[in-house]
Design a protein around this motif. Structure first.
Motif, PDB file in Angstrom:
ATOM      1  N   ASN A 309     -24.203 -27.455   4.149  1.00 45.49           N
ATOM      2  CA  ASN A 309     -25.447 -27.392   3.377  1.00 45.49           C
ATOM      3  C   ASN A 309     -25.152 -27.941   1.986  1.00 45.49           C
ATOM      4  O   ASN A 309     -24.452 -27.311   1.190  1.00 45.49           O
ATOM      5  N   ILE A 310     -25.662 -29.133   1.670  1.00 46.02           N
ATOM      6  CA  ILE A 310     -25.329 -29.809   0.411  1.00 46.02           C
ATOM      7  C   ILE A 310     -25.861 -29.034  -0.799  1.00 46.02           C
ATOM      8  O   ILE A 310     -25.148 -28.848  -1.793  1.00 46.02           O
ATOM      9  N   GLU A 311     -27.109 -28.561  -0.718  1.00 43.59           N
ATOM     10  CA  GLU A 311     -27.711 -27.861  -1.865  1.00 43.59           C
ATOM     11  C   GLU A 311     -27.016 -26.535  -2.135  1.00 43.59           C
ATOM     12  O   GLU A 311     -26.776 -26.171  -3.288  1.00 43.59           O
ATOM     13  N   LYS A 312     -26.691 -25.812  -1.066  1.00 36.62           N
ATOM     14  CA  LYS A 312     -26.025 -24.513  -1.238  1.00 36.62           C
ATOM     15  C   LYS A 312     -24.511 -24.649  -1.335  1.00 36.62           C
ATOM     16  O   LYS A 312     -23.825 -23.669  -1.635  1.00 36.62           O
ATOM     17  N   ASP A 313     -24.008 -25.854  -1.092  1.00 35.92           N
ATOM     18  CA  ASP A 313     -22.587 -26.149  -1.204  1.00 35.92           C
ATOM     19  C   ASP A 313     -21.738 -25.154  -0.406  1.00 35.92           C
ATOM     20  O   ASP A 313     -20.837 -24.509  -0.925  1.00 35.92           O
ATOM     21  N   THR A 314     -22.075 -25.068   0.886  1.00 37.18           N
ATOM     22  CA  THR A 314     -21.345 -24.150   1.754  1.00 37.18           C
ATOM     23  C   THR A 314     -21.378 -24.655   3.189  1.00 37.18           C
ATOM     24  O   THR A 314     -22.156 -25.559   3.526  1.00 37.18           O
ATOM     25  N   VAL A 315     -20.549 -24.078   4.025  1.00 37.75           N
ATOM     26  CA  VAL A 315     -20.458 -24.469   5.438  1.00 37.75           C
ATOM     27  C   VAL A 315     -20.622 -23.242   6.313  1.00 37.75           C
ATOM     28  O   VAL A 315     -20.067 -22.180   6.020  1.00 37.75           O
ATOM     29  N   TYR A 316     -21.387 -23.392   7.410  1.00 38.55           N
ATOM     30  CA  TYR A 316     -21.516 -22.328   8.401  1.00 38.55           C
ATOM     31  C   TYR A 316     -21.646 -22.982   9.776  1.00 38.55           C
ATOM     32  O   TYR A 316     -21.971 -24.164   9.892  1.00 38.55           O
ATOM     33  N   THR A 317     -21.367 -22.216  10.821  1.00 34.17           N
ATOM     34  CA  THR A 317     -21.417 -22.750  12.180  1.00 34.17           C
ATOM     35  C   THR A 317     -22.687 -22.293  12.882  1.00 34.17           C
ATOM     36  O   THR A 317     -23.310 -21.293  12.495  1.00 34.17           O
ATOM     37  N   ILE A 318     -23.074 -23.050  13.927  1.00 32.74           N
ATOM     38  CA  ILE A 318     -24.297 -22.707  14.651  1.00 32.74           C
ATOM     39  C   ILE A 318     -24.095 -21.413  15.443  1.00 32.74           C
ATOM     40  O   ILE A 318     -22.976 -21.055  15.803  1.00 32.74           O
ATOM     41  N   MET A 319     -25.186 -20.731  15.721  1.00 30.14           N
ATOM     42  CA  MET A 319     -25.136 -19.446  16.422  1.00 30.14           C
ATOM     43  C   MET A 319     -25.602 -19.629  17.863  1.00 30.14           C
ATOM     44  O   MET A 319     -26.757 -19.984  18.098  1.00 30.14           O
ATOM     45  N   THR A 320     -24.712 -19.386  18.805  1.00 25.81           N
ATOM     46  CA  THR A 320     -25.016 -19.625  20.222  1.00 25.81           C
ATOM     47  C   THR A 320     -25.218 -18.334  21.016  1.00 25.81           C
ATOM     48  O   THR A 320     -25.462 -18.390  22.216  1.00 25.81           O
ATOM     49  N   ASN A 321     -25.127 -17.196  20.364  1.00 28.07           N
ATOM     50  CA  ASN A 321     -25.168 -15.920  21.092  1.00 28.07           C
ATOM     51  C   ASN A 321     -26.534 -15.618  21.704  1.00 28.07           C
ATOM     52  O   ASN A 321     -26.642 -14.796  22.617  1.00 28.07           O
ATOM     53  N   ALA A 322     -27.585 -16.297  21.211  1.00 30.66           N
ATOM     54  CA  ALA A 322     -28.929 -16.023  21.725  1.00 30.66           C
ATOM     55  C   ALA A 322     -29.374 -17.010  22.794  1.00 30.66           C
ATOM     56  O   ALA A 322     -30.520 -16.941  23.258  1.00 30.66           O
ATOM     57  N   LEU A 323     -28.511 -17.918  23.209  1.00 26.94           N
ATOM     58  CA  LEU A 323     -28.889 -18.857  24.265  1.00 26.94           C
ATOM     59  C   LEU A 323     -29.212 -18.096  25.544  1.00 26.94           C
ATOM     60  O   LEU A 323     -28.451 -17.202  25.937  1.00 26.94           O
ATOM     61  N   PRO A 324     -30.310 -18.417  26.204  1.00 24.64           N
ATOM     62  CA  PRO A 324     -30.674 -17.682  27.419  1.00 24.64           C
ATOM     63  C   PRO A 324     -29.617 -17.847  28.505  1.00 24.64           C
ATOM     64  O   PRO A 324     -29.172 -18.953  28.789  1.00 24.64           O
ATOM     65  N   GLY A 325     -29.179 -16.727  29.082  1.00 22.27           N
ATOM     66  CA  GLY A 325     -28.189 -16.756  30.149  1.00 22.27           C
ATOM     67  C   GLY A 325     -26.768 -16.943  29.672  1.00 22.27           C
ATOM     68  O   GLY A 325     -25.883 -17.206  30.489  1.00 22.27           O
ATOM     69  N   ILE A 326     -26.521 -16.777  28.379  1.00 19.32           N
ATOM     70  CA  ILE A 326     -25.185 -17.033  27.843  1.00 19.32           C
ATOM     71  C   ILE A 326     -24.144 -16.093  28.455  1.00 19.32           C
ATOM     72  O   ILE A 326     -22.954 -16.412  28.497  1.00 19.32           O
ATOM     73  N   LYS A 327     -24.568 -14.943  28.983  1.00 22.87           N
ATOM     74  CA  LYS A 327     -23.634 -13.991  29.590  1.00 22.87           C
ATOM     75  C   LYS A 327     -23.685 -13.996  31.118  1.00 22.87           C
ATOM     76  O   LYS A 327     -23.053 -13.151  31.757  1.00 22.87           O
TER      77      LYS A 327
END
Length: 808
Positions: A309-327
């Motif tokens: 995120n250029i404006e917030k000058d930080t890095v984070y990863t995408i969240m995949t835990n809510a993908l349907p059928g992930i478990k």
């Protein structure tokens, strides 16, 4: 007279015996001659001839491309019999002249690589450390920027004055008007440096405190130093944020069209144990170890998609835990009722980010590492949250043309309306092209039917699709044009076989690399119209190659035991030389088709089959279950049981030959390489009543020892699904060998390791089997290179079949 008559009478039996013996010898000789004519037929071909350096066949075009002005076609060729292919050119103004391009000219020639702006008036390219923009109308080339490091992946942003690119794993943008260069990210490899804390000993602390109490001037100066330090820190700008990749590699750096976000893939290789392949003939004369792949189930890789995120000058990863059928657990767990299965979030692998042209939307293609799910999801760049747009689930494994793999998204992108995405899916059982409206989730199939779509792309004006399909039949490939939102497809190619089209930049012309079953690849030119005629540009066959009348194998189908129609290539001998023996060829795998109407990548085997047919053999080459070109059900027919339907298809092919082509059921051989070698082993070990002999080349003998990416899709992992591995691995069935087996393997094979056949040979020795032999090739990897190796291997194969199938 009385004396003579008895003597003569006594000679009658002897004469009769002599007559009978003479007659017997005569008929024996006659039989021998007939036998020689029938079973030892001659051919214009020989193993030595067909397995020599392929240059004897001629030269054939490859790597086709256009110049930027759509005026000339460039391709790799070898018209002048050089040691290797060179770059050649044919200009449209004189299509009869094939010109060799000099090294200097080749270096300065600009082909159709690079990224266009929306109106396709400009193209941006990088040449190593130089950024260049082309004005397509004027043909002007402008050098924008030179940097010390290589420039990669340049592309225009929404404001087309700005160009984004990647240098040394960081994203930059450059303004063409002002010349301003901005570094958007601060990504460093390795770990964040640790700040050393200065610690004083108890003695030093005591002495300092005593000194400050006793000497007021020293105390005042120390206090002033502390105050000055705080003032300096307050005046300084905030230090730029730095993201440290640690031990992970950086891939797929993408800058959003508004330059507010940069996404990138973090790839952690893990600490999987690699295997060793010894090279016994290294130039040093010492045995050298080659570090190669790990084995199936030993996959510790981890892939994350990160957002900068250029404006917030930080890095984070995408969240995949809510993908349907992930478990979701796979269906095969029901075969292990005594095992406790934990429902947990599965690991996933994400593709690069695909941004809409206006930068308002972003999507990603996400796959579960067990490869049973593919999600296409909308990405919230501000939070990393995902909203699923499409889920494809396959209890076998996700694959097929355009579907993508691992970090590849396959066929995927945005339409110019900034709300429709396109992708391919096997939802109907065949890979087709789809649109999906991200604002309401509505999905539309643009193509449909029992055929597959390959490599679709948008026209320059974004009003049409260009695509290749197998609509005419699984054995042909043709190029089409179709309206953007679907509709009638216009077939632009007409030559039977395979038509690999490279469209000119202005889309007015097609360069077509075409081949037929018995005619290798040649280059054709045609205007982009269904009514135009294709003009041949090359004719590369050598006189020696053209001198032989190469067979056009029949494309046939036969019924499998489960009722499926199995496609095959059939090579028939002349009736006068037919010996009623047959050879079944099993092509390799990965995902491959060999029953088609174009020049086979197995060209050596194709020529060998012509030789066999000349000698009286009937040869059949089968697209067994697991082969490409026939949709999802055919592709996944080997799931959890390699050596099941793929082998029974070979057995049913043998029955077809017996019932329809007069083949002696006791004289059928089989051979193949890689997967074909595996099937050959399974055939001789488990179908001894069908196959009298076989040659297993570079064969897998135990799937638990093969690689992860390929094997885990089909058999899952050995410690999770041991049933699948045990019933699929030839080494478990070696006691069934009755016929004659030839094993051939390269000793520096880094794909299917030589260890595979070493373990199998020990098993055969322990079982007391003596009807097998092994040929080893110290200088060869999985795909042989040396003509001497090819020749030796195929002389052994021919000798095996002649000795075992002709009753000599």
């Amino acid at each position: 007279m009385d004396y003579i008559f008895p003597k003569l009478c006594s000679l009658v039996p002897l004469c009769l015996k002599l007559f009978i013996m003479t007659k017997s010898i005569f008929f024996s000789f006659l039989f021998s001659v007939l036998f020689f004519n029938i079973y030892a037929q001659q051919s214009e071909l020989s193993v030595e001839k067909i397995m020599q350096d392929p240059k004897w066949m001629g030269t054939y075009p490859s790597n086709i491309k256009w110049d930027q002005q759509s005026s000339a076609i460039y391709f790799n060729y070898n018209k002048d019999a050089d040691p290797a292919d060179s770059l050649y050119r044919i200009q449209l103004k004189n299509t009869k002249n094939i010109e060799k391009v000099s090294w200097t000219e080749e270096k300065n020639t600009n082909f159709v690589r690079g990224t266009y702006n929306n109106s396709r008036t400009k193209k941006i390219v990088s040449k190593e450390n130089t950024l260049i923009v082309f004005d397509l109308k004027s043909g002007k080339e402008t050098m924008l920027l030179q940097l010390p490091e290589n420039i990669r992946n340049p592309h225009f942003l929404a404001n087309e004055d700005w160009i984004a690119f990647e240098v040394d794993n960081n994203a930059y943008i450059y303004s063409q008007k002002t010349g301003v260069l901005k570094k958007l990210t601060q990504i460093e490899s390795g770990n964040k440096p640790k700040v050393r804390e200065q610690k004083s000993s108890d003695k030093a602390t005591f002495l300092k405190e005593e000194n400050l109490k006793l000497l007021s001037v020293v105390k005042e100066r120390e206090d002033h130093k502390e105050i000055s330090k705080k003032i300096r820190e307050a005046r300084q700008d905030k230090k730029a944020y730095t993201f440290y990749a640690e031990d992970r590699q950086i891939f797929n750096i993408q800058v959003s069209p508004d330059a507010k976000f940069v996404t990138f893939t973090l790839y952690d290789r893990g600490k999987s144990d690699n295997t060793i392949v010894p090279n016994y003939i290294d130039a040093s004369s010492y045995t050298k170890d080659l570090n190669t792949r790990s084995k199936v189930g030993d996959d510790e890789t981890k892939v994350d998609l990160a957002i900068y995120n250029i404006e917030k000058d930080t890095v984070y990863t995408i969240m995949t835990n809510a993908l349907p059928g992930i478990k979701d657990l796979p269906d095969y767990v029901k075969d292990y009722p005594d095992k406790e299965w934990e429902e947990k979030e599965r690991e996933v692998v994400s593709s690069q980010t695909y941004f809409s042209d206006n930068g308002q939307h972003a999507i990603v293609n996400i796959r579960s590492k067990d490869n049973k799910d593919r999600w296409i999801a909308k990405l919230d760049l501000n939070t990393g949250a995902l909203t699923t747009l499409d889920r494809q689930r396959d209890e076998a494994w996700i694959a097929g043309p355009g579907i993508g793999w691992s970090m590849s998204g396959g066929t995927m992108g945005w339409l110019p309306d900034n709300k429709h995405i396109y992708f391919q899916s096997e939802a109907t059982g065949y890979s087709h092209l789809y649109l999906l409206d991200v604002t309401n989730g509505q999905k539309k199939a643009l193509t449909s039917g029992n055929y597959e779509v390959f490599d679709p792309f948008l026209s320059n004006d974004k009003k049409y699709w260009y695509l290749t399909t197998s609509q005419v039949g699984p054995g042909e490939r043709h190029f089409y044009k179709m309206p953007l939102m679907g509709g009638k497809m216009e077939q632009l190619t007409a030559m039977t076989g395979n038509n690999e089209v490279t469209l000119s930049p202005d889309e007015k012309h097609m360069a077509i690399r075409h081949s037929y079953s018995n005619k290798p690849w040649e280059l054709y030119y045609k205007k982009t119209s269904s009514k135009a005629t294709a003009i041949p540009l090359t004719s590369g066959q050598s006189e020696a190659f053209k001198a032989y009348k190469w067979r056009d194998p029949q494309l046939v189908t036969f019924k499998a035991e489960d009722g499926a129609n199995v496609p095959a290539r059939l090579y028939l001998p002349e009736a006068s030389v037919k010996n009623n023996a047959a050879v079944i060829f099993v092509h390799g795998a990965g995902y491959l088709q060999n029953v088609h109407k174009w020049w086979s990548s197995y060209f050596r085997e194709y020529m060998f089959h012509n030789l066999l047919a000349d000698l009286g053999y009937t040869v059949i080459d089968i697209d067994y279950r697991g082969s490409a070109g026939y949709g999802r059900d055919w592709r996944t027919g080997i799931y959890r049981h390699m050596g099941g339907k793929d082998l029974s298809d070979q057995v049913d092919g043998a029955k077809y030959l017996i019932e329809n082509h007069g083949i002696d059921k006791n004289n059928i051989g089989i051979y193949g390489g890689s997967y074909g070698g595996f099937i050959t082993l399974m055939a001789l070990f488990t179908e001894a009543e069908t196959f009298k002999s076989g040659a297993a080349l570079r064969s897998v003998t135990d799937w638990a020892h093969y690689n992860h990416g390929y094997t885990s899709n089909i058999l899952n992992e050995p410690f999770q699904d041991p049933i699948a591995y045990e019933r699929s691995s030839p080494i478990y069935f070696a006691e069934g060998l009755e016929g004659h087996l030839l094993i051939a393997h390269g000793m520096v094979d880094v794909n299917v390791h030589f260890q595979d056949v070493v373990r199998l040979s020990q098993r055969l020795i322990e079982l007391g089997k003596d009807n097998w032999e092994m040929a080893i090739y110290p200088a060869e990897d999985h795909g042989f290179v040396e003509p001497s190796s090819w020749t030796d291997e195929y002389k052994r194969i021919l000798k095996l079949f002649n000795a075992t199938l002709l009753n000599k």
